[in-house]
Structure formats: C-alpha cells, structure tokens
Design an enzyme around this catalytic site. Sequence first.
Site, PDB file in Angstrom:
ATOM      1  N   LYS A  22       0.846  -1.208   0.000  1.00  0.00           N
ATOM      2  CA  LYS A  22       0.000   0.000   0.000  1.00  0.00           C
ATOM      3  C   LYS A  22       0.875   1.249   0.000  1.00  0.00           C
ATOM      4  O   LYS A  22       0.674   2.162  -0.811  1.00  0.00           O
ATOM      5  CB  LYS A  22      -0.893   0.009   1.259  1.00  0.00           C
ATOM      6  CG  LYS A  22      -1.462   1.385   1.598  1.00  0.00           C
ATOM      7  CD  LYS A  22      -2.307   1.380   2.852  1.00  0.00           C
ATOM      8  CE  LYS A  22      -1.621   1.728   4.129  1.00  0.00           C
ATOM      9  NZ  LYS A  22      -1.336   3.146   4.415  1.00  0.00           N
ATOM     10  N   ASN A  23       1.844   1.295   0.920  1.00  0.00           N
ATOM     11  CA  ASN A  23       2.606   2.530   1.087  1.00  0.00           C
ATOM     12  C   ASN A  23       3.556   2.803  -0.088  1.00  0.00           C
ATOM     13  O   ASN A  23       4.029   3.922  -0.242  1.00  0.00           O
ATOM     14  CB  ASN A  23       3.361   2.527   2.421  1.00  0.00           C
ATOM     15  CG  ASN A  23       2.389   2.711   3.581  1.00  0.00           C
ATOM     16  OD1 ASN A  23       1.311   3.281   3.416  1.00  0.00           O
ATOM     17  ND2 ASN A  23       2.743   2.192   4.755  1.00  0.00           N
ATOM     18  N   ARG A  94      -3.656  10.513   4.066  1.00  0.00           N
ATOM     19  CA  ARG A  94      -2.546  11.461   4.143  1.00  0.00           C
ATOM     20  C   ARG A  94      -1.638  11.418   2.926  1.00  0.00           C
ATOM     21  O   ARG A  94      -1.014  12.414   2.584  1.00  0.00           O
ATOM     22  CB  ARG A  94      -1.740  11.180   5.399  1.00  0.00           C
ATOM     23  CG  ARG A  94      -2.585  11.323   6.644  1.00  0.00           C
ATOM     24  CD  ARG A  94      -1.717  11.278   7.834  1.00  0.00           C
ATOM     25  NE  ARG A  94      -0.640  12.225   7.677  1.00  0.00           N
ATOM     26  CZ  ARG A  94      -0.716  13.523   7.933  1.00  0.00           C
ATOM     27  NH1 ARG A  94      -1.826  14.027   8.383  1.00  0.00           N
ATOM     28  NH2 ARG A  94       0.321  14.308   7.751  1.00  0.00           N
ATOM     29  N   CYS A 118      -4.313  13.156  12.592  1.00  0.00           N
ATOM     30  CA  CYS A 118      -5.132  11.946  12.548  1.00  0.00           C
ATOM     31  C   CYS A 118      -4.967  11.239  13.873  1.00  0.00           C
ATOM     32  O   CYS A 118      -4.227  11.700  14.741  1.00  0.00           O
ATOM     33  CB  CYS A 118      -4.788  11.071  11.363  1.00  0.00           C
ATOM     34  SG  CYS A 118      -3.300  10.139  11.572  1.00  0.00           S
ATOM     35  N   ARG A 123       1.086  14.676  12.796  1.00  0.00           N
ATOM     36  CA  ARG A 123       1.566  14.422  11.448  1.00  0.00           C
ATOM     37  C   ARG A 123       1.639  15.687  10.569  1.00  0.00           C
ATOM     38  O   ARG A 123       0.960  15.788   9.547  1.00  0.00           O
ATOM     39  CB  ARG A 123       0.709  13.338  10.782  1.00  0.00           C
ATOM     40  CG  ARG A 123       0.638  12.082  11.640  1.00  0.00           C
ATOM     41  CD  ARG A 123      -0.096  10.952  10.990  1.00  0.00           C
ATOM     42  NE  ARG A 123       0.691  10.327   9.935  1.00  0.00           N
ATOM     43  CZ  ARG A 123       0.275   9.278   9.226  1.00  0.00           C
ATOM     44  NH1 ARG A 123      -0.904   8.761   9.451  1.00  0.00           N
ATOM     45  NH2 ARG A 123       1.032   8.759   8.290  1.00  0.00           N
ATOM     46  N   VAL A 125       3.177  18.540   7.856  1.00  0.00           N
ATOM     47  CA  VAL A 125       3.821  18.374   6.535  1.00  0.00           C
ATOM     48  C   VAL A 125       4.806  19.512   6.266  1.00  0.00           C
ATOM     49  O   VAL A 125       5.141  19.803   5.126  1.00  0.00           O
ATOM     50  CB  VAL A 125       2.781  18.265   5.382  1.00  0.00           C
ATOM     51  CG1 VAL A 125       2.009  16.968   5.467  1.00  0.00           C
ATOM     52  CG2 VAL A 125       1.851  19.466   5.356  1.00  0.00           C
ATOM     53  N   ASP A 126       5.274  20.156   7.348  1.00  0.00           N
ATOM     54  CA  ASP A 126       6.176  21.301   7.183  1.00  0.00           C
ATOM     55  C   ASP A 126       7.447  20.944   6.410  1.00  0.00           C
ATOM     56  O   ASP A 126       7.975  21.759   5.650  1.00  0.00           O
ATOM     57  CB  ASP A 126       6.525  21.893   8.565  1.00  0.00           C
ATOM     58  CG  ASP A 126       7.119  20.853   9.498  1.00  0.00           C
ATOM     59  OD1 ASP A 126       6.503  19.765   9.642  1.00  0.00           O
ATOM     60  OD2 ASP A 126       8.187  21.090  10.075  1.00  0.00           O
ATOM     61  N   LEU A 127       7.937  19.721   6.577  1.00  0.00           N
ATOM     62  CA  LEU A 127       9.184  19.351   5.889  1.00  0.00           C
ATOM     63  C   LEU A 127       8.977  19.204   4.386  1.00  0.00           C
ATOM     64  O   LEU A 127       9.879  19.505   3.595  1.00  0.00           O
ATOM     65  CB  LEU A 127       9.751  18.039   6.467  1.00  0.00           C
ATOM     66  CG  LEU A 127      10.080  18.083   7.961  1.00  0.00           C
ATOM     67  CD1 LEU A 127      10.559  16.734   8.453  1.00  0.00           C
ATOM     68  CD2 LEU A 127      11.140  19.149   8.234  1.00  0.00           C
ATOM     69  N   ASP A 309       4.756   0.722  11.861  1.00  0.00           N
ATOM     70  CA  ASP A 309       3.541   0.077  11.338  1.00  0.00           C
ATOM     71  C   ASP A 309       3.391  -1.379  11.794  1.00  0.00           C
ATOM     72  O   ASP A 309       2.399  -2.024  11.467  1.00  0.00           O
ATOM     73  CB  ASP A 309       3.538   0.121   9.802  1.00  0.00           C
ATOM     74  CG  ASP A 309       3.359   1.527   9.258  1.00  0.00           C
ATOM     75  OD1 ASP A 309       3.066   2.438  10.040  1.00  0.00           O
ATOM     76  OD2 ASP A 309       3.526   1.704   8.033  1.00  0.00           O
ATOM     77  N   ARG A 401      -8.399  -0.253   4.564  1.00  0.00           N
ATOM     78  CA  ARG A 401      -7.433   0.678   3.987  1.00  0.00           C
ATOM     79  C   ARG A 401      -6.143  -0.042   3.617  1.00  0.00           C
ATOM     80  O   ARG A 401      -5.446   0.395   2.705  1.00  0.00           O
ATOM     81  CB  ARG A 401      -7.070   1.769   5.010  1.00  0.00           C
ATOM     82  CG  ARG A 401      -8.132   2.809   5.250  1.00  0.00           C
ATOM     83  CD  ARG A 401      -7.552   3.947   6.080  1.00  0.00           C
ATOM     84  NE  ARG A 401      -6.274   4.354   5.514  1.00  0.00           N
ATOM     85  CZ  ARG A 401      -5.204   4.722   6.223  1.00  0.00           C
ATOM     86  NH1 ARG A 401      -5.269   4.803   7.520  1.00  0.00           N
ATOM     87  NH2 ARG A 401      -4.085   5.055   5.633  1.00  0.00           N
TER      88      ARG A 401
END
Length: 426
Positions: A22-23, A94, A118, A123, A125-127, A309, A401
């Site tokens: 998935k990832n 995400r 979440c 989590r 996303v600044d980077l 995970d 998911r």
Amino acid sequence: MDQIIVRGNGPLHGEIPIAGAKNACLTLMPATLLTDQPLTLTNAPRLSDIRTMTALLQSLGAEVASLQEGRVLALSSHGLDNHTADYDIVRKMRASILVLGPMLARDGHAVVSLPGGCAIGARPVDLHLKAFEAMGAELDLRDGYVHAKAPAGGLRGAVIDFPIVSVGATENALLAATLARGTTVLKNAAREPEIVDLAECLRRMGAQIEGEGTSTITIQGVQALGGATHPVVTDRIELGTYMLAPAICGGEVELLGGRINLLSAFCEKLDAAGVSVTETERGLKVARKNGRIRAVDVVTEPFPGFPTDLQAQMMALLCTAEGTSVLEERIFENRFMHAPELTRMGARIEVHGGHATVHGVAKLRGAPVMATDLRASVSLILAGLAAEGETIVSRVYHLDRGYEKVVRKLRGVGADIERIKEPVDA
Ligand SMILES: CC(=O)N[C@H]1[C@@H](OP(=O)(O)OP(=O)(O)OC[C@H]2O[C@@H](n3ccc(=O)[nH]c3=O)[C@H](O)[C@@H]2O)O[C@H](CO)[C@@H](O)[C@@H]1O
Ligand SMILES: C=C(OP(=O)(O)O)C(=O)O
C-alpha cells in the site's frame, strides 16, 4: 458497518500470498502526474486507500483504469484540468499530499488541502513544504489549503537537509526533483524499501537518480519523463503482520513473496522472542521455536529499524509472552490506542507517554473490541486468533485501507474468522 468475528482455534498451517505494498503504491500512483505518457503499475494491492488515490487523481483530470481485478493500474495524465486536491478527499488519506510535488514540478502550480492531524498523531507536513521552498516555490497557506507556485522556468534543484527522517517528505521532494532544473541532493533522506521502489519506477520513466536506500539521494533533473511499467514492491507490513499469526497461534505458515531484507530488525526481534523465520524459494517460513514466546523490548525507528507500522501487531504477540516487554514508539505520539482494547481481552499493559509496558499473561480472552486505526485493527484480529472464545472487532473499515482479503487469507491457514454485517441495534 461490518464486524470481524474471530475465535481462537489453535495452530495455523499453510501459506499466505503477500500483496504489493500500500505505502509504495500510494507513492507510485502520483508519479503519473509527472508525465503525459502511460504509467502501468502491476502487483497493485486491492485496498480502499488505492480507490481513494484513484478518485483523487481522477479529480485532477488523470485517467486511472483498474485492470485484472485491480492487480494492474493503468494511469495516464495528458493534461490536468484541475490543480486543486480537495479537502474531502485529502482528509481521508494522508498520502494525498504526494500530488503536490508532481503537479508543482510539471505544471508550476498546485493547490492541495492540508491533511490535518489523525488518530495516531499530529503528522505535520512542514518538511514537505520547506523542501519545495528550497526548490524556489512560493507557498501560501490559506483556508486550510497550500497554494504553491514554482518560480518562472520551473523548480530549481537544491540541497535539502532534512532535520528528521521523513518518509513522506523524502518521497514528495524526490518526485518533484525529477523535473527540477539542475541537481537536487536529499540529505538525511528516508531509506525505506518503498522509497527504493519509487526511485526504481522513476528511473524507468527516465529520471536520473542515485543513492536511494542510503541517506543521501542525488537527483539530476530532466526535461520530461516518459511512460513505464513497474511492479509494486511486496508489502513488508502485511508480510510482518501475517508472520505474527503462526508466532501467536503456533503452527507453521509460509508467506509467499516475503524476504528477510524487507524486515531485518523485525525478524531479529522475532528470533529473540522464540520465533524461527527461514527464507525459502517462495518466501518466508515462520514457526514458533518451542514453548512460550519470550518478552522482548522494541523501539520503533525509521528503516532499517523496527517499523512503527508493526508496533501494534508486535504488542499483540507480547501480550502472552513470558516476562515483561517494553515497547517504545518514537515515530507517532499517539500510537498505542490498541492497548486499552487489548486490555479488554485480558492483557496487562501500562502506557506512559511513548512507552508501553506489557506484562505477559498466560492467555487472552475474547471480547468485543473497537478498531481505532489501520494497524490497531489487525493487532486485535491477531490477538483474537490466540484468545479463548470469541472476539468481535468493530469499525473494520480501518482494516480495508491496508489489508486485502484478510478473512480469506487467514481462513486459508485454518483460522476461525468471519466478516458479518453489524447487527442494526448494535
Ligand atoms: C519514519 C517513519 O517511520 N515513517 C512512517 C510514517 O511515514 P509518513 O510519511 O506518514 O511520516 P513521516 O515519515 O513523514 O514522519 C516521521 C516523523 O516526522 C514528523 N514529520 C513528518 C513530516 C513533516 O513534514 N514534519 C514532521 O514533523 C512526523 O510527525 C513523524 O514524527 O508513517 C507511515 C504510515 O504509518 C509509515 O509507513 C512510515 O514508516
Ligand atoms: C498509518 C498508515 O498509513 P497512512 O500513513 O496512510 O495513515 C499505515 O500504513 O500504517
């Protein structure tokens, strides 16, 4: 809403095929936005997250066809008629933020909803955003959306030194850098197999990339990318999850397509806990060595460390180990939501901040439990496989998911598990 019912019924025997990751697939699909040529992904997993990414790409004007019952995805984006990734889709998943880099790199502008926090953590996303700024983009945060614009002439190559290892930011920057002018160097980059898979796919599309799988990735931007056919790498998290089934229940199960190098740190912990893992021609064979599982301590870290995970699933194993284990979660600040549910099944777990202390008990007992996130849901199923009596897991949409055909796969090795519609008065 569906529920899953599990009844512990002893050792498991047989084989389980492992799907594509998935990832990885969620990262590979946005690569279609970098080219007007077709991109074909084989070995795709059949999951609700893949359908969500399909809907997102289609909302931007890309074509996505699901072939061979979803095993093959044929993607193409000649020209996008929309550059806005809407909140209603982004909030569901995400990985949606990964359309930002490709749109910015190819068309010079994009508007993407901020994903928000979440259940497992804030989590941010600044980077991702800092990486695009380093490449010359102008970013404006308005109404919950990132409005991004590339400089005249397109994104510029840059040296980006990530202050912490981020899988998502490495992927987004890597995607964007393939079409930037000049050289981009990603320092302190994530080394996950999904990043290696993305780099391999981009290279098939004509990108010039070196160093993936190490902490420095160098990308020489090219004018345009072409089409490619690429097989999605094996899902190491699905692999690790099913490796835990015979570890918890006894028996011997072969995981088809598995490889130790996808999960070395996890395999070392299994060995220390008393579980044998052997590589075969077709995958990995897993069995309990003898007697009861032994307690082990676990710290989650970026690859090649123990994956966050698999922390919930590992906790399910350690609930019935001999002795006390400490699990330290270093990636996400709130990823122990399975602990109170496992406690309902008779586990003895204390959570203090980022540490969970698990005192092994001889047996778990079935109970009604609630899935709170993707990996938490499957940890409850694993615990149910080893528990006495019946475990009813609610809110299994989380599971859909990331795990395809979980009931069929576990039944195939002898588990007593079924999926039912939740009774209306429940
Ligand atoms: C390093 C790591 O194990 N990453 C995991 C993370 O990837 P995902 O890509 O979702 O998360 P990141 O790797 O980006 O996050 C790693 C850490 O960096 C922080 N962060 C990240 C981006 C950013 O812009 N700012 C920031 O502060 C996060 O809050 C987190 O504490 O979740 C995925 C789904 O569970 C896992 O498959 C990945 O293995
Ligand atoms: C939490 C996960 O996924 P996502 O990053 O898509 O939320 C996961 O794969 O365990």
